[in-house]
Design a protein around this motif. Structure first.
Motif, PDB file in Angstrom:
ATOM      1  N   LEU A 110       0.832  -1.206   0.000  1.00 17.34           N
ATOM      2  CA  LEU A 110       0.000   0.000   0.000  1.00 17.34           C
ATOM      3  C   LEU A 110       0.866   1.255   0.000  1.00 17.34           C
ATOM      4  O   LEU A 110       2.023   1.226   0.442  1.00 17.34           O
ATOM      5  N   SER A 111       0.271   2.347  -0.449  1.00 13.68           N
ATOM      6  CA  SER A 111       0.927   3.648  -0.345  1.00 13.68           C
ATOM      7  C   SER A 111       0.653   4.254   1.029  1.00 13.68           C
ATOM      8  O   SER A 111      -0.500   4.383   1.445  1.00 13.68           O
ATOM      9  N   HIS A 112       1.724   4.613   1.709  1.00 12.37           N
ATOM     10  CA  HIS A 112       1.589   5.282   3.002  1.00 12.37           C
ATOM     11  C   HIS A 112       0.897   6.632   2.847  1.00 12.37           C
ATOM     12  O   HIS A 112       0.257   7.127   3.788  1.00 12.37           O
ATOM     13  N   TRP A 138      -1.541   7.426   0.563  1.00 16.76           N
ATOM     14  CA  TRP A 138      -2.856   7.349  -0.068  1.00 16.76           C
ATOM     15  C   TRP A 138      -3.921   7.898   0.881  1.00 16.76           C
ATOM     16  O   TRP A 138      -4.029   7.459   2.035  1.00 16.76           O
ATOM     17  N   ARG A 177      -6.071   5.227   2.417  1.00 15.53           N
ATOM     18  CA  ARG A 177      -5.346   4.097   3.010  1.00 15.53           C
ATOM     19  C   ARG A 177      -6.085   3.493   4.196  1.00 15.53           C
ATOM     20  O   ARG A 177      -6.294   2.270   4.272  1.00 15.53           O
ATOM     21  N   GLU A 211      -0.136  -6.414   9.942  1.00  6.54           N
ATOM     22  CA  GLU A 211       0.070  -5.066   9.421  1.00  6.54           C
ATOM     23  C   GLU A 211       1.412  -4.561   9.939  1.00  6.54           C
ATOM     24  O   GLU A 211       1.566  -4.278  11.124  1.00  6.54           O
ATOM     25  N   VAL A 246       0.478  -6.766   5.311  1.00  5.63           N
ATOM     26  CA  VAL A 246       0.371  -5.464   4.669  1.00  5.63           C
ATOM     27  C   VAL A 246       1.649  -4.691   4.961  1.00  5.63           C
ATOM     28  O   VAL A 246       2.044  -4.551   6.130  1.00  5.63           O
ATOM     29  N   GLU A 277       3.872  -0.972   3.666  1.00  3.60           N
ATOM     30  CA  GLU A 277       3.632   0.324   3.048  1.00  3.60           C
ATOM     31  C   GLU A 277       4.921   0.894   2.487  1.00  3.60           C
ATOM     32  O   GLU A 277       6.003   0.693   3.056  1.00  3.60           O
ATOM     33  N   ASP A 300       6.325   4.669   0.427  1.00  8.16           N
ATOM     34  CA  ASP A 300       5.953   6.076   0.244  1.00  8.16           C
ATOM     35  C   ASP A 300       5.612   6.366  -1.215  1.00  8.16           C
ATOM     36  O   ASP A 300       6.008   5.641  -2.132  1.00  8.16           O
TER      37      ASP A 300
END
Length: 580
Positions: free
Chosen positions: A334-336, A338, A341, A389, A411, A413, A415
């Motif tokens: 995932l994008s930190h 977003w 998020r 996570e 999950v 993250e 940047d």
């Protein structure tokens, strides 16, 4: 003799050795017979196999469901229809079409679009190729990319592999069958026979012993003339067979640890042989060995429905077959930065928790779950599954390097937004995660358009043998005209996710990877005036989603349609699909 009895001792006994030697002798004769069959005769044989598989579909799916602890009426029994008889029937149909073209003097790629892909590659548009697939799986497409430097002319000239020289025997091979997905042993046997003119001794994994009678009935047309023998047994049987002088090739679907034990031997002696590059195995080996598969979520402006749908999509990637899949998605990237998020994480936790419960049935899964819980004591325990996570103070290494082969989803993250995120996520997947079998990418249509050629460059840089964009790579596994296997580069010294490919019903040479593309939004949000330029599909929720209310009925119905072509049955199945 089609099957021998199970052995779990460290050495097989005299009677079992005699039975195994007899099976190999039968196959030696069968290899000579196979080399005298014309391609047209092979088509007739495959049609007989297809008829028997269709007749065995009920017993196959029900036996597999029972063996995995799924009682009658369980909503996930549909998994065993799709990953068993449906996959096998689709492969047989595709092989029959390829061999029919060759027998008629045509090229397997006649009427198949072949063009250029980035980086000097050639691309074969391998799915869909039939009207039924274009209708039922609208919105899904599949491409096979060849290794850089191979031209379209060379692709067409090489298509057909061993069926271009049917008289050249590939001898007798050993297939060490997978223990998790019931079609894998059968599909591997078919590929050995058709891509390499190699008859097979199939040793089933002990987890699939209950399927042996089903296989014997479904594959009787291969067993009777000596093109296949099926045996049971544990490591002792496997060790005896891999060393057998009459076995010319080994193919395994399993773990890297098992591969290394076969090639180098176990314990200190095996480590010493590996250091000295003195393999115990003196014959060629191919392998499919799994890995840690990424799910890259590209940030964009998603609706609430998009968030919910793809949270369930990811839950399916991990929880199908209770996570006992070589291609199960394990690490969400995932994008930190977003903006959505936290909304997405909340939806993912909910989807992961609400999926139907089922046994973690594969041997060793309990210890792997304990290992994950030990690695990450703060992980969310959601029923019979774990959600990890990774925070700033957590060590991500176990998650990135351990194929848990159990219901453990992580999950991580990175940047960035836009192209910065995509490039960072691809780099993370390439450099941090173990293996190169499959990668998944979720991206909304508007963001993909905004990224433009940068997105295609990133996909090209993603070093995985199967890539799914807005789909799960298991769709590539189940699509016979695509290919399945690790990204090229594995060796016996450093095998990674394996060596070689399977499936590949177009019988292409020089394959690098396959790429699946699917619809970002389901029906009716896939309609052109709603989808924002995305792909249209008639599926409101794919039947393989673990959250599909009618997945079992639809999967069974699709298999029956594949087997019989009944339009009335298909219409009933489509009505069930609308209730998913």
């Amino acid at each position: 003799m089609a099957s021998t009895t199970k052995s779990t001792a460290t050495e097989i006994d005299h009677d079992e050795r005699i039975a195994l030697d007899g099976a190999i002798d039968d196959l030696t004769d069968g290899a000579r017979t196979w080399s005298h069959l014309s391609v047209a005769q092979r088509v007739t044989l495959l049609r007989a196999v297809r008829a028997a598989v269709a007749a065995s579909a009920d017993e196959w799916a029900n036996t597999a469901s029972d063996s995995k602890g799924l009682p009658g009426g369980h909503p996930l029994r549909g998994e065993e229809w799709l990953s068993g008889p449906y996959s096998t029937l689709g492969a047989l149909d595709a092989y029959i079409e390829t061999l029919t073209r060759i027998a008629d003097g045509r090229n397997p790629l006649q009427d198949v679009r072949v063009d250029r892909a980035p980086g000097g590659r050639t691309r074969v548009h391998a799915f869909p190729l039939t009207g039924a697939d274009r209708l039922l799986l609208a919105g899904f497409t599949g491409e096979v990319w060849l290794e850089p430097g191979i031209t379209p002319r060379q692709v067409r000239a090489g298509a057909g592999l061993a069926q271009r020289t049917p008289q050249e025997s590939g001898g007798v091979g050993l297939v060490l069958g997978a223990g998790n997905i019931t079609s894998i042993p059968v599909l591997d046997v078919l590929y050995e026979l058709l891509a390499h003119n190699r008859v097979s001794l199939l040793k089933v994994n002990p987890t699939q012993d209950a399927l042996v009678p089903v296989f014997e009935h479904a594959l009787a047309a291969l067993i009777e003339p000596g093109f296949l023998r099926i045996v049971r047994g544990g490591p002792a049987v496997g060790s005896y067979l891999t060393a057998h002088k009459s076995i010319e090739h080994v193919h395994i679907t399993g773990s890297a640890a098992t591969f290394d034990a076969i090639v180098w031997g176990r314990d200190a002696a095996g480590k010493r042989r590996r250091r000295e590059n003195r393999p115990l195995l003196k014959k060629p080996i191919t392998a499919e060995l799994g890995g840690v598969s990424p799910i890259i979520v590209v940030p964009g402006e998603w609706s609430d429905a998009d968030v919910t749908f793809h949270a369930e999509h990811i839950a399916t990637m991990r929880l199908q077959n209770s996570g006992h899949n070589c291609i199960a998605g394990q690490v969400v990237i995932l994008s930190h930065d977003w903006a959505q998020r936290e909304q997405f994480l909340t939806a993912l936790r909910h989807a992961y928790a609400k999926a139907p419960e089922r046994p973690t049935w594969y041997p060793g899964s309990a210890s792997r779950m304990e290992q994950a819980a030990s690695d990450y004591p703060d992980a969310l325990a959601l029923g019979d599954r774990l959600l990890v996570e990774i925070g700033d103070s957590d060590d991500a290494e176990p998650l990135l390097s351990t194929e848990y082969f159990a219901p453990v989803l992580g999950v991580v993250e990175v940047d960035g937004l836009g192209q910065d995120f995509v490039d960072a996520a691809v780099q993370h997947a390439n450099e941090k995660l173990q293996g190169t079998l499959g990668a998944n990418v979720l991206v909304d249509p508007a963001t993909e358009r905004a990224l433009g050629s940068g997105f295609e460059r990133a996909i090209t840089a993603l070093r995985y043998g199967s890539i799914a964009i807005n789909a799960w790579t298991a769709f590539g596994f189940i699509t016979p005209t695509l290919t399945w296997g690790a990204f090229p580069g594995g060796t016996v010294q450093d095998v990674g996710s394996g060596i070689g490919i399977v499936h590949n019903a177009l019988l292409l040479d020089g394959v690098e990877r396959s790429i699946v593309r699917g619809p970002f939004r389901p029906f009716p949000r896939s309609l052109p005036w709603v989808s924002g330029g995305g792909r249209f599909t008639i599926l409101p929720k794919p039947p393989w989603f673990v959250t599909s209310r009618t997945g079992a009925q639809v999967s069974e119905g699709l298999t029956r349609f594949r087997a019989t072509g009944s339009v009335s049955g298909l219409l009933r199945t489509l009505l069930q699909a609308l209730r998913a």
